[in-house]
Design an enzyme around this catalytic site. Structure first.
Site, PDB file in Angstrom:
ATOM      1  N   LYS A  84       0.872  -1.234   0.076  1.00  0.00           N
ATOM      2  CA  LYS A  84       0.063  -0.043  -0.028  1.00  0.00           C
ATOM      3  C   LYS A  84       0.982   1.169  -0.013  1.00  0.00           C
ATOM      4  N   CYS A 168     -12.386   1.769  16.887  1.00  0.00           N
ATOM      5  CA  CYS A 168     -10.992   1.315  16.578  1.00  0.00           C
ATOM      6  C   CYS A 168     -10.208   1.349  18.060  1.00  0.00           C
ATOM      7  N   MET A 169     -10.095   2.405  18.618  1.00  0.00           N
ATOM      8  CA  MET A 169      -9.020   2.503  19.774  1.00  0.00           C
ATOM      9  C   MET A 169      -9.657   2.816  21.159  1.00  0.00           C
ATOM     10  N   MET A 344      -7.303  -4.918  16.928  1.00  0.00           N
ATOM     11  CA  MET A 344      -8.762  -4.758  16.882  1.00  0.00           C
ATOM     12  C   MET A 344      -9.306  -6.098  17.535  1.00  0.00           C
ATOM     13  N   GLY A 381      -4.296   1.692  14.560  1.00  0.00           N
ATOM     14  CA  GLY A 381      -4.504   1.286  13.235  1.00  0.00           C
ATOM     15  C   GLY A 381      -4.495   2.595  12.038  1.00  0.00           C
ATOM     16  N   GLN A 382      -5.041   3.827  12.415  1.00  0.00           N
ATOM     17  CA  GLN A 382      -5.106   4.630  11.598  1.00  0.00           C
ATOM     18  C   GLN A 382      -3.717   5.696  11.724  1.00  0.00           C
TER      19      GLN A 382
HETATM   20  N1  MGD Z   1     -17.062  -4.956   9.756  1.00  0.00           N
HETATM   21  C1  MGD Z   1     -16.231  -3.991  10.222  1.00  0.00           C
HETATM   22  N2  MGD Z   1     -16.217  -2.677  10.147  1.00  0.00           N
HETATM   23  C2  MGD Z   1     -15.456  -2.070  10.810  1.00  0.00           C
HETATM   24  C3  MGD Z   1     -14.037  -2.498  11.343  1.00  0.00           C
HETATM   25  C4  MGD Z   1     -13.864  -3.752  11.394  1.00  0.00           C
HETATM   26  O1  MGD Z   1     -12.950  -4.397  11.687  1.00  0.00           O
HETATM   27  N3  MGD Z   1     -15.059  -4.753  10.758  1.00  0.00           N
HETATM   28  N4  MGD Z   1     -13.206  -1.539  11.826  1.00  0.00           N
HETATM   29  C5  MGD Z   1     -13.342  -0.104  12.146  1.00  0.00           C
HETATM   30  C6  MGD Z   1     -12.149   0.551  12.441  1.00  0.00           C
HETATM   31  S1  MGD Z   1     -11.225   0.007  13.362  1.00  0.00           S
HETATM   32  C7  MGD Z   1     -12.194   1.574  11.743  1.00  0.00           C
HETATM   33  S2  MGD Z   1     -10.762   2.510  12.039  1.00  0.00           S
HETATM   34  C8  MGD Z   1     -13.187   2.082  10.562  1.00  0.00           C
HETATM   35  C9  MGD Z   1     -12.470   2.718   9.424  1.00  0.00           C
HETATM   36  O2  MGD Z   1     -13.501   3.466   8.773  1.00  0.00           O
HETATM   37  P1  MGD Z   1     -13.623   4.873   7.964  1.00  0.00           P
HETATM   38  O3  MGD Z   1     -12.795   5.649   8.456  1.00  0.00           O
HETATM   39  O4  MGD Z   1     -15.219   5.041   7.889  1.00  0.00           O
HETATM   40  O5  MGD Z   1     -12.856   4.137   6.447  1.00  0.00           O
HETATM   41  P2  MGD Z   1     -12.009   4.829   5.648  1.00  0.00           P
HETATM   42  O6  MGD Z   1     -12.477   4.019   4.444  1.00  0.00           O
HETATM   43  O7  MGD Z   1     -10.509   5.048   5.966  1.00  0.00           O
HETATM   44  O8  MGD Z   1     -12.671   6.177   5.306  1.00  0.00           O
HETATM   45  C10 MGD Z   1     -11.663   7.323   5.255  1.00  0.00           C
HETATM   46  C11 MGD Z   1     -12.467   8.216   4.116  1.00  0.00           C
HETATM   47  O9  MGD Z   1     -11.840   9.421   3.917  1.00  0.00           O
HETATM   48  C12 MGD Z   1     -11.637   9.764   2.879  1.00  0.00           C
HETATM   49  N5  MGD Z   1     -10.519  10.726   2.519  1.00  0.00           N
HETATM   50  C13 MGD Z   1      -9.073  10.404   2.181  1.00  0.00           C
HETATM   51  N6  MGD Z   1      -8.511  11.342   2.718  1.00  0.00           N
HETATM   52  C14 MGD Z   1      -9.133  12.527   2.759  1.00  0.00           C
HETATM   53  C15 MGD Z   1      -8.863  13.989   3.207  1.00  0.00           C
HETATM   54  O10 MGD Z   1      -7.612  14.110   3.083  1.00  0.00           O
HETATM   55  N7  MGD Z   1      -9.884  14.455   3.479  1.00  0.00           N
HETATM   56  C16 MGD Z   1     -11.365  13.892   3.455  1.00  0.00           C
HETATM   57  N8  MGD Z   1     -12.087  14.797   3.720  1.00  0.00           N
HETATM   58  N9  MGD Z   1     -11.605  12.637   3.056  1.00  0.00           N
HETATM   59  C17 MGD Z   1     -10.419  11.926   2.867  1.00  0.00           C
HETATM   60  C18 MGD Z   1     -11.481   8.437   2.064  1.00  0.00           C
HETATM   61  O11 MGD Z   1     -12.033   8.543   0.634  1.00  0.00           O
HETATM   62  C19 MGD Z   1     -12.481   7.502   2.827  1.00  0.00           C
HETATM   63  O12 MGD Z   1     -13.914   7.573   2.167  1.00  0.00           O
HETATM   64  O13 MGD Z   1     -13.821   1.089  10.257  1.00  0.00           O
HETATM   65  C20 MGD Z   1     -14.514   0.349  11.207  1.00  0.00           C
HETATM   66  N10 MGD Z   1     -15.413  -0.573  10.712  1.00  0.00           N
HETATM   67  N1  MGD Z   2      -4.006  -3.526   5.046  1.00  0.00           N
HETATM   68  C1  MGD Z   2      -4.573  -2.772   6.021  1.00  0.00           C
HETATM   69  N2  MGD Z   2      -3.888  -2.512   6.929  1.00  0.00           N
HETATM   70  C2  MGD Z   2      -4.496  -1.978   8.016  1.00  0.00           C
HETATM   71  C3  MGD Z   2      -5.914  -1.613   7.808  1.00  0.00           C
HETATM   72  C4  MGD Z   2      -6.632  -1.777   6.702  1.00  0.00           C
HETATM   73  O1  MGD Z   2      -7.773  -1.480   6.459  1.00  0.00           O
HETATM   74  N3  MGD Z   2      -5.932  -2.225   5.728  1.00  0.00           N
HETATM   75  N4  MGD Z   2      -6.629  -0.637   9.026  1.00  0.00           N
HETATM   76  C5  MGD Z   2      -5.598   0.048  10.148  1.00  0.00           C
HETATM   77  C6  MGD Z   2      -6.748   0.018  11.081  1.00  0.00           C
HETATM   78  S1  MGD Z   2      -7.504   1.599  11.307  1.00  0.00           S
HETATM   79  C7  MGD Z   2      -6.801  -1.134  12.033  1.00  0.00           C
HETATM   80  S2  MGD Z   2      -7.788  -0.711  13.475  1.00  0.00           S
HETATM   81  C8  MGD Z   2      -5.720  -2.280  12.249  1.00  0.00           C
HETATM   82  C9  MGD Z   2      -6.578  -3.603  12.541  1.00  0.00           C
HETATM   83  O2  MGD Z   2      -5.732  -4.528  12.652  1.00  0.00           O
HETATM   84  P1  MGD Z   2      -5.817  -6.161  13.258  1.00  0.00           P
HETATM   85  O3  MGD Z   2      -6.772  -5.734  14.404  1.00  0.00           O
HETATM   86  O4  MGD Z   2      -4.831  -6.706  13.207  1.00  0.00           O
HETATM   87  O5  MGD Z   2      -6.960  -6.518  12.029  1.00  0.00           O
HETATM   88  P2  MGD Z   2      -8.483  -6.953  11.964  1.00  0.00           P
HETATM   89  O6  MGD Z   2      -8.427  -7.512  10.738  1.00  0.00           O
HETATM   90  O7  MGD Z   2      -9.163  -5.769  12.165  1.00  0.00           O
HETATM   91  O8  MGD Z   2      -8.666  -8.087  12.943  1.00  0.00           O
HETATM   92  C10 MGD Z   2      -8.142  -9.353  12.925  1.00  0.00           C
HETATM   93  C11 MGD Z   2      -8.185 -10.032  14.347  1.00  0.00           C
HETATM   94  O9  MGD Z   2      -9.118 -10.016  15.200  1.00  0.00           O
HETATM   95  C12 MGD Z   2      -8.897 -11.231  15.889  1.00  0.00           C
HETATM   96  N5  MGD Z   2     -10.000 -11.563  16.684  1.00  0.00           N
HETATM   97  C13 MGD Z   2     -11.481 -11.709  16.379  1.00  0.00           C
HETATM   98  N6  MGD Z   2     -12.337 -12.079  17.585  1.00  0.00           N
HETATM   99  C14 MGD Z   2     -11.389 -11.830  18.512  1.00  0.00           C
HETATM  100  C15 MGD Z   2     -11.376 -11.830  19.991  1.00  0.00           C
HETATM  101  O10 MGD Z   2     -12.684 -11.975  20.633  1.00  0.00           O
HETATM  102  N7  MGD Z   2     -10.263 -11.745  20.830  1.00  0.00           N
HETATM  103  C16 MGD Z   2      -9.252 -11.470  20.261  1.00  0.00           C
HETATM  104  N8  MGD Z   2      -8.246 -11.113  21.217  1.00  0.00           N
HETATM  105  N9  MGD Z   2      -9.072 -11.202  18.937  1.00  0.00           N
HETATM  106  C17 MGD Z   2     -10.189 -11.727  18.066  1.00  0.00           C
HETATM  107  C18 MGD Z   2      -8.484 -12.426  14.941  1.00  0.00           C
HETATM  108  O11 MGD Z   2      -7.669 -13.179  15.536  1.00  0.00           O
HETATM  109  C19 MGD Z   2      -7.971 -11.749  13.917  1.00  0.00           C
HETATM  110  O12 MGD Z   2      -6.401 -11.764  13.799  1.00  0.00           O
HETATM  111  O13 MGD Z   2      -5.296  -2.305  10.776  1.00  0.00           O
HETATM  112  C20 MGD Z   2      -4.631  -1.105  10.313  1.00  0.00           C
HETATM  113  N10 MGD Z   2      -3.854  -1.556   9.328  1.00  0.00           N
HETATM  114  S1  SF4 Z   3       2.631   2.976   7.097  1.00  0.00           S
HETATM  115 FE1  SF4 Z   3       1.385   0.984   7.111  1.00  0.00          FE
HETATM  116  S2  SF4 Z   3       0.591   0.855   4.932  1.00  0.00           S
HETATM  117 FE2  SF4 Z   3       2.027   2.339   4.985  1.00  0.00          FE
HETATM  118  S3  SF4 Z   3       3.811   1.535   4.065  1.00  0.00           S
HETATM  119 FE3  SF4 Z   3       3.973   1.366   6.173  1.00  0.00          FE
HETATM  120  S4  SF4 Z   3       3.151  -0.546   6.947  1.00  0.00           S
HETATM  121 FE4  SF4 Z   3       2.431  -0.053   4.754  1.00  0.00          FE
HETATM  122 MO    MO Z   4      -9.008   1.054  13.256  1.00  0.00          MO
END
Ligand code: MGD
Ligand code: MGD
Ligand code: SF4
Ligand code: MO
Length: 796
Positions: A84, A168-169, A344, A381-382
């Site tokens: 990425k 998320c956090m 997460m 994550g973010q």
């Molecule tokens: N089913 C499921 N749902 C989840 C999760 C999951 O594990 N499972 N994880 C949750 C978690 S941990 C997270 S962090 C959230 C993330 O969820 P979101 O934050 O809703 O997802 P993103 O795709 O990162 O959305 C960022 C948006 O900002 C836009 N964007 C990019 N750059 C800019 C900019 O500079 N300015 C503006 N205004 N917009 C911009 C992008 O096009 C995108 O639409 O999702 C949550 N939802």
């Molecule tokens: N490529 C990529 N990288 C990312 C992101 C992305 O969208 N894409 N998003 C970023 C963001 S905002 C986030 S928050 C992170 C998320 O990063 P991670 O937390 O690593 O990823 P997820 O896919 O949300 O979660 C997957 C994990 O949830 C665990 N899980 C499910 N149920 C349970 C439970 O009950 N207990 C415990 N302990 N574990 C459980 C599973 O074992 C699995 O490994 O990634 C960040 N990095």
């Molecule tokens: S900040 Fe995350 S997404 Fe960007 S290069 Fe490093 S590991 Fe990959």
């Molecule tokens: Mo997140």
């Protein structure tokens, strides 16, 4: 987007191959040769995507980003990037960038000017300021979040501001607060270079923090011995690299942590000296449920742990008793260094605060704390979940610098910094994310008391849980008004009434803060397309419009505009006029103002210009007698942390019990909010994949990434599939109590869920899995659990 079965098998095979080719997920590419780069200008910026916080070098030619390379000078990634990161530049150049403000008129959007757009927003706010909410992001830069925070809590005296980081956090935050009395990790990435054992408590860093994970795997390829333990609910790319895989049921983590503590006590193998010197004991207070619970004695703690024998833990978690003994033996060994990582799996959890506190507790009880390599480290994550959400406090209950709205002294400090009349800031916390959207989606005459939401840098129409209830229900509610600042059309803009085109990443200045308390800065390098403008400018311009209309809150107590900036001669700069916005470095101005707050709770930041020179610095950053600014790697530890008193060794100086001690918690095991039954016999977990960023709005527009992972799927266990006569690539229907979705089954794919569980990624805008997910939240953090929803699957 739907593919036939044959092409599905081909494309998934290809994406699996791409993944394998990239090894641990991180790699370094040769930089273009000199001839190719002669007219290219290079500059540093942190990567747009994950909380790892890698630095890239951005190559610009003719006003366009043409190349991206890993930054060798960056301590985090030392020149490496993941797939990425290498493609981050292309995120700017999708064909359908938003370039003009758009106002909904019936079923159509009309292009309007920014001037008109500002009036529309100002009208909505003036009509009912208390019914207005701001929904922000851990992808906001620090100045963006700070501007929104001041606009809401200062200007509108309204605390209805909350970010996607609630999803998320939030549980990590409450876990840190409950344990140490202050948010943010004590350790840092250096722990990964020093630990002997690395335990991942349900996260998948090989795909989600690839460069960080490669840092660990590299140690092994250099011949260092390091034991990797993956505790998870499904096999992932991380599992492949680990010596031990402990497969657990959802919430099994709680039982495992209790089991380790049980054995440490039972075998008298805990660290007596550490516990006696630095810890108190706590348990939840059922009579008065709050984050700080009630104090208990060591005896009570010990008795509470009594039932959690390895055999009982096996029953609860599904992890064999001997593996619990193995973990306890590791923690009992003072001669090794243990780092725990999580993300997460532990945060999206209806016991999120509890499990975060319990894992801190295992480290405290065993004394695996405070030495390099011995650390409980929660990953963000973010890119700025720490910087913008936790430090700037863009949460419904918080103020910048670790302050809270409910505390009168904190409000006074904040009012003083903002030069506001005393009593301006509202003491009542606002709505947290799930509540905010519930209020918005409830008709006003049925009590839904939020009627306008402004969304910046997040895509709730795809990423909120239980979408039908929390987002789709907005459709047709005529008195509700949704404002969305984004860079592309998304699932959220679909229901927007006003769409604002934003500048992104290196189209603007920025400052962000990563997982290890590292603050990083970059400068604008290219112009945004069309009429797209910075998010900070948007907030500033609305504030000014309100000020010009005489809205009292937008003036400070001397009548000056809340966001006034003056030039060298002391005259105000009309930065709210776009053509003057870059006459000053507005980011720097906001950052310097915000920096005052950072010193209130020992989260000191250096002056902006120091970050211009550095590849980030970890706070607290404190000025030395020689004028240098020095960062802190390990907090609460003498010598490294400048705020620890000499002679104490370790000092938890923000202790909630005011005695320099951390709180060691007991929480009883509770089952997940929803468990499989006869109608919905499978447990569905959701999450991410290496190639895509969340809702895919950016990465699905990058051809290389979208080809490698074209569409969502459901990973099934082959035995569950066989029972349902489902083969690889078959179209299936997946159903929960909240919704139904059709997608393709993937067996023996990249991730392997155990029998009885399935996994679906949420990146695909055309297949919205959040129509099925549960919106139950942790009682303290209010973070929803996306990892456990009961479903059934049938072949279509
Ligand atoms: N089913 C499921 N749902 C989840 C999760 C999951 O594990 N499972 N994880 C949750 C978690 S941990 C997270 S962090 C959230 C993330 O969820 P979101 O934050 O809703 O997802 P993103 O795709 O990162 O959305 C960022 C948006 O900002 C836009 N964007 C990019 N750059 C800019 C900019 O500079 N300015 C503006 N205004 N917009 C911009 C992008 O096009 C995108 O639409 O999702 C949550 N939802
Ligand atoms: N490529 C990529 N990288 C990312 C992101 C992305 O969208 N894409 N998003 C970023 C963001 S905002 C986030 S928050 C992170 C998320 O990063 P991670 O937390 O690593 O990823 P997820 O896919 O949300 O979660 C997957 C994990 O949830 C665990 N899980 C499910 N149920 C349970 C439970 O009950 N207990 C415990 N302990 N574990 C459980 C599973 O074992 C699995 O490994 O990634 C960040 N990095
Ligand atoms: S900040 Fe995350 S997404 Fe960007 S290069 Fe490093 S590991 Fe990959
Ligand atoms: Mo997140």
């Amino acid at each position: 987007m739907q593919q036939d079965r044959r092409s599905f098998i081909r494309s998934t095979a290809m994406s699996a191959a791409t993944a394998i080719a990239s090894g641990t997920g991180a790699f370094s590419l040769p930089i273009l040769n000199a001839a190719e780069t002669s007219s290219v200008e290079w500059n540093k910026a942190p990567c747009r995507f994950c909380g790892t916080g890698c630095h890239v070098q951005v190559g610009v030619e003719n006003g366009k980003v043409v190349a991206v390379a890993g930054d060798k000078d960056a301590e985090v990634n030392k020149g490496l990037l993941c797939v990425k990161g290498y493609h981050v530049g292309s995120a700017l150049y999708g064909k359908d960038r938003l370039t003009q403000p758009l106002l909904r008129r019936g079923d159509k959007y009309e292009e309007i000017t920014w001037d008109q757009a500002l009036d529309v927003i100002a009208d909505r706010i003036e009509g009912a300021p208390e019914r207005f909410a701001f929904y922000g992001s851990g992808q906001w830069t620090i100045p963006e979040g700070y501007a929104a925070q001041k606009f809401m809590k200062g200007g509108l005296a309204n605390n209805h501001i909350d970010p996607n980081a609630r999803l998320c956090m939030a549980s990590a935050v409450t876990g840190f607060l409950a344990t140490y009395g202050v948010d943010e990790p004590a350790g840092c990435y250096d722990d990964l270079d020093r630990c002997d054992v690395l335990i991942m408590w349900g996260n998948n860093p090989a795909e989600m923090h690839p460069v960080l994970f490669s840092r660990v795997i590299d140690r092994r390829s250099r011949g260092e011995k390091i034991e990797l333990i993956d505790i998870g609910t499904r096999r992932t790319r991380t599992t492949e690299q680990c010596q031990h895989y402990l497969e657990m049921k959802g919430h099994g983590d709680v039982a495992i942590a209790l089991g380790i503590a049980h054995l440490l006590i039972k075998n008298d193998a805990y660290d007596h000296q550490f516990v006696e010197s630095f810890c108190n004991f706590k348990s939840p207070d059922p009579e008065n449920p709050n984050l700080h619970g009630k104090s208990i004695s060591f005896e009570e703690y010990k008795q509470s742990l009594e039932p959690y024998t390895p055999e009982y833990v096996e029953e609860l978690s599904g992890v064999p008793a001997e593996k619990i003994r193995m973990l306890a033996d590791l923690f009992a060994n003072p001669d090794i260094r243990i780092t725990s990582l999580w993300c997460m799996g532990m945060n999206q959890h209806t016991m999120g605060t509890a499990i975060n506190s319990l894992v801190h507790g295992v480290h405290l009880l065993s004394g695996h704390f405070g030495k390099p390599g011995d650390a409980p480290t929660s990953l963000t994550g973010q890119p700025s979940a720490c910087g913008t959400v936790r430090e700037v406090g863009t949460l419904a209950h918080a103020l910048p610098g670790g302050r809270v709205v409910a505390n009168p002294e904190h409000r006074q400090q904040c009012e003083a910094f903002w030069n506001l009349p005393a009593g301006t800031i509202n003491p009542q916390p606002g709505y947290h994310t799930v509540e905010m959207w519930e209020q918005f989606c409830t008709p006003s005459d049925e009590g839904g008391d939020i009627d306008t939401i402004w969304v910046q840098v997040t895509n709730p129409g795809q990423t909120l849980p239980n979408l039908r209830k929390l987002f789709n229900a907005k459709e047709g509610l005529e008195d509700k008004f949704l404002i969305v600042s984004d860079v592309y059309p998304t699932a959220t803009t679909r229901l927007a009434d006003l769409i604002l085109p934003s500048a992104m990443w290196v189209e603007k200045n920025g400052v962000v803060g990563n997982s290890e308390r590292r603050t990083q800065q970059w400068f604008k390098m290219v112009e945004p397309p069309g009429d797209a403008r910075d998010d900070t400018w948007q907030t500033l311009a609305v504030a000014r419009r309100l000020f010009d209309r005489g809205y009292a809150g937008m003036s400070d107590k001397d009548g000056r505009f809340l966001f006034e900036v003056v030039d060298e001669t002391g005259s105000p700069v009309p930065a709210w006029q776009w053509e003057h916005y870059y006459d000053v470095n507005f980011d720097k101005h906001l950052f310097e103002e915000y920096r005052q707050f950072s010193r209130l709770k020992h989260k000191d930041l250096a002056p902006y210009d120091e970050y211009v020179k550095a590849r980030g610095m970890r706070w607290p950053v404190v000025e030395q007698p020689d004028g240098n600014w020095e960062e802190t790697r390990f907090r609460f530890v003498e010598k490294d942390d400048p705020y620890v008193k000499a002679g104490t060794g370790i000092q938890f100086y923000h202790s909630s019990t005011k005695d320099d001690r951390a709180q060691l918690w007991f929480h009883p095991y509770e089952p997940p909010a929803e468990v499989p039954d006869e109608t919905y016999p499978l447990m569905m977990t959701t999450g991410r994949v290496l190639e895509h960023w969340h809702s895919g709005s950016m990465t699905r527009r990058i051809p290389e990434l979208s080809r490698a992972m074209p569409s969502a799927y459901v990973e099934m266990n082959p035995d569950d599939a066989r029972d349902r006569d489902i083969r690889n690539g078959d179209l299936v229907s997946i159903r929960s109590r909240r919704g139904e979705l059709q997608l393709q089954a993937w067996l023996n794919g990249r991730g392997r869920p155990p029998r009885g569980t399935v996994f679906v990624p949420f990146f695909d805008e055309t297949l919205l899995i959040n129509e099925l997910t549960l919106d139950a939240v942790d009682p303290f953090s209010k973070q929803p659990d996306y990892k456990k929803s009961a479903v059934e699957i049938v072949k279509v």
